[in-house]
Design a protein around this motif. Structure first.
Motif, PDB file in Angstrom:
ATOM      1  N   LEU A 274       0.845  -1.194   0.000  1.00 44.06           N
ATOM      2  CA  LEU A 274       0.000   0.000   0.000  1.00 44.06           C
ATOM      3  C   LEU A 274       0.880   1.243   0.000  1.00 44.06           C
ATOM      4  CD1 LEU A 274      -2.804  -1.262   2.421  1.00 44.06           C
ATOM      5  CD2 LEU A 274      -2.563  -1.572  -0.042  1.00 44.06           C
ATOM      6  N   ALA A 276       0.071   4.071  -1.669  1.00 43.56           N
ATOM      7  CA  ALA A 276      -0.675   5.307  -1.956  1.00 43.56           C
ATOM      8  C   ALA A 276      -0.579   6.279  -0.794  1.00 43.56           C
ATOM      9  CB  ALA A 276      -2.137   4.969  -2.236  1.00 43.56           C
ATOM     10  N   LYS A 339       2.889   2.533  13.690  1.00 43.01           N
ATOM     11  CA  LYS A 339       1.977   2.283  12.568  1.00 43.01           C
ATOM     12  C   LYS A 339       2.023   0.819  12.139  1.00 43.01           C
ATOM     13  CE  LYS A 339       1.710   6.201  10.455  1.00 43.01           C
ATOM     14  NZ  LYS A 339       2.150   7.315   9.616  1.00 43.01           N
TER      15      LYS A 339
HETATM   16  O1  C5P Z   1      -1.360   6.677   8.764  1.00 42.40           O
HETATM   17  P1  C5P Z   1      -0.611   6.951   7.528  1.00 42.40           P
HETATM   18  O2  C5P Z   1      -1.427   7.623   6.471  1.00 42.40           O
HETATM   19  O3  C5P Z   1       0.703   7.645   7.722  1.00 42.40           O
HETATM   20  O4  C5P Z   1      -0.239   5.471   7.023  1.00 42.40           O
HETATM   21  C1  C5P Z   1       0.474   5.254   5.910  1.00 42.40           C
HETATM   22  C2  C5P Z   1       0.152   3.900   5.351  1.00 42.40           C
HETATM   23  O5  C5P Z   1      -1.226   3.610   5.447  1.00 42.40           O
HETATM   24  C3  C5P Z   1       0.459   3.820   3.876  1.00 42.40           C
HETATM   25  O6  C5P Z   1       0.803   2.490   3.576  1.00 42.40           O
HETATM   26  C4  C5P Z   1      -0.858   4.228   3.229  1.00 42.40           C
HETATM   27  O7  C5P Z   1      -0.969   3.750   1.907  1.00 42.40           O
HETATM   28  C5  C5P Z   1      -1.851   3.598   4.163  1.00 42.40           C
HETATM   29  N1  C5P Z   1      -3.107   4.340   4.268  1.00 42.40           N
HETATM   30  C6  C5P Z   1      -4.245   3.780   3.767  1.00 42.40           C
HETATM   31  N2  C5P Z   1      -5.448   4.430   3.907  1.00 42.40           N
HETATM   32  C7  C5P Z   1      -5.507   5.640   4.505  1.00 42.40           C
HETATM   33  C8  C5P Z   1      -4.339   6.224   4.985  1.00 42.40           C
HETATM   34  C9  C5P Z   1      -3.158   5.553   4.858  1.00 42.40           C
HETATM   35  O8  C5P Z   1      -4.195   2.681   3.207  1.00 42.40           O
HETATM   36  N3  C5P Z   1      -6.666   6.264   4.604  1.00 42.40           N
END
Ligand code: C5P
Length: 398
Positions: A274, A276, A339
């Motif tokens: 992931l 994005a 995280k």
């Molecule tokens: O919490 P944060 O946004 O920093 O986390 C980063 C990770 O979580 C990344 O791998 C990002 O792609 C994923 N993420 C997600 N959905 C969200 C926010 C972050 O999949 N709404």
């Protein structure tokens, strides 16, 4: 089973005294189960006769774009091959490749090949070090051609130095590991999210971030090169996307759309990467009409978007691997580690910020990888393609 079993290889041979070594290469490729089409340049036939090659390959040797009665379809050969390997490659043919020149079957196949290309140069030491040859080699490398390093020693001219064709054994080892790596993700189904999301404020405005999608797209390319089936869910990005029969590309705009795409297929995947930069908040109400410039202050109320990584972490089975990303501006390691655990990731990639040439929009990146078992690896600044390979290698070790 050999990694070369049933692989389709075009072996190109140029006019060099080292051409005799290509007989050994051909013999071993065929013995390992590969199907080999041999193309010789006209000059190559002055060194070793086509009959030796056709006996070993079990097929007629191809020399010209057409003979009196047949047309050798170079486009077909370029599409048929899993690998084009040119050994020995002379300075002349290397120069033609680097300049897109076509004057024989081998150069025509090079220009039409969609498969990876390896070339094993062979020439005299001064020709090898000449600025023109070095420029051609660097250019070919920059477009993804794999150059098999020349070896040093006594040369046919009587001089000694760099320029000898690599030993057949070394060339064959490289071909074997190339096909092994190419099959290292066979059977895996990888879901990749990449790029930013855009959260609409009104029909003409949105909230977003600086993500370009480069990192995720490079990861998708590496997974495809290694034989995986890739499902790339891509937010708005200008990156060129490779056309590949094992790539399923889904374009989305908002976090909600990205989440829906992930939910519709997550059960069927073996791996999630992931990458994005999903917007964490979106405007609660997106206005149906363009918001007019009236008051001095305009207040937007934002609401949380779904956390896709959190969802995958909570629902994945123990066999499904989850790789997430973290972009932190403070307490890098502690935040990334938190995280990793909170979202039940198997591994998290920590991106640096604030350094020239690193992170959003650049073609280079510097990362650290943390995993659930307490592993922590710090990598040098590299191209995003190399970083992508590091990430995929770490995933395969989980
Ligand atoms: O919490 P944060 O946004 O920093 O986390 C980063 C990770 O979580 C990344 O791998 C990002 O792609 C994923 N993420 C997600 N959905 C969200 C926010 C972050 O999949 N709404």
């Amino acid at each position: 089973m050999s990694a070369l079993s049933q692989k389709k290889i075009v072996l190109g041979i140029c006019g060099s005294i080292a051409a005799y070594k290509s007989l050994l290469i051909l013999r071993q490729l065929v013995k390992s189960g590969a199907e080999v089409e041999v193309i010789m340049t006209e000059a190559a036939a002055d060194f070793v006769g086509p009959l030796s090659y056709s006996t070993l390959s079990g097929k007629p040797v191809l020399t010209h774009i057409h003979s009196e009665s047949d047309w050798n379809n170079h486009v077909h050969l370029g599409l048929w091959a899993d690998l084009l390997i040119v050994a020995p490659a002379t300075a002349q043919t290397i120069a033609k490749f680097a300049n897109g020149m076509v004057d024989n079957l081998l150069t025509a196949v090079f220009l039409s090949a969609r498969c990876p290309v390896m070339i094993a140069p062979a020439m005299d030491v001064d020709m090898w070090y000449h600025a023109a040859t070095q420029r051609n080699i660097k250019f070919l490398e920059s477009i993804g051609v794999r150059i098999i390093p020349v070896e040093e020693g006594l040369l046919a001219s009587g001089l000694s130095g760099a320029g000898r064709l690599a030993e057949p054994e070394n060339i064959l080892n490289l071909v074997h590991s190339f096909f092994q790596v190419q099959q290292s993700m066979n059977g895996r189904k990888v879901l990749i999210t990449a790029g930013p999301t855009q959260e609409p404020i009104d029909p003409v405005r949105f909230i977003s971030n600086y993500s370009s999608g480069k990192m995720g797209v490079r990861i998708a390319e590496i997974c495809l090169e290694r034989g995986a089936e890739v499902h790339l869910i891509l937010g708005p990005s200008n990156e060129n996307i490779p056309v590949h029969k094992h790539l399923n590309l889904m374009r989305v705009k908002t976090a909600e759309e990205m989440f829906d795409a992930v939910k519709s297929m997550y059960m069927d995947m073996t791996d999630f990467i992931l990458a994005a930069a999903v917007a964490d908040y979106r405007p609660l109400d997106s206005s149906a009409q363009k918001i007019k410039k009236t008051d001095e202050l305009l207040q937007l109320t934002l609401t949380k978007t779904p956390d896709i990584a959190m969802f995958v972490g909570a629902h994945k089975s123990p066999n499904q691997k989850l790789v997430g990303f973290a972009l932190e501006t403070n307490d890098f390691l502690a935040n990334a580690r938190a995280k990793l655990h909170k979202k039940n990731m198997d591994m998290i990639v920590l991106n640096s910020t604030g350094e020239q040439g690193v992170g959003f929009g650049y073609d280079t990146n510097r990362i650290e990888i943390l995993d659930q078992k307490g592993g922590h690896v710090i990598f040098d600044k590299k191209s995003k393609k190399e970083v992508a390979a590091d990430i995929v290698n770490a995933l395969l070790l989980l």
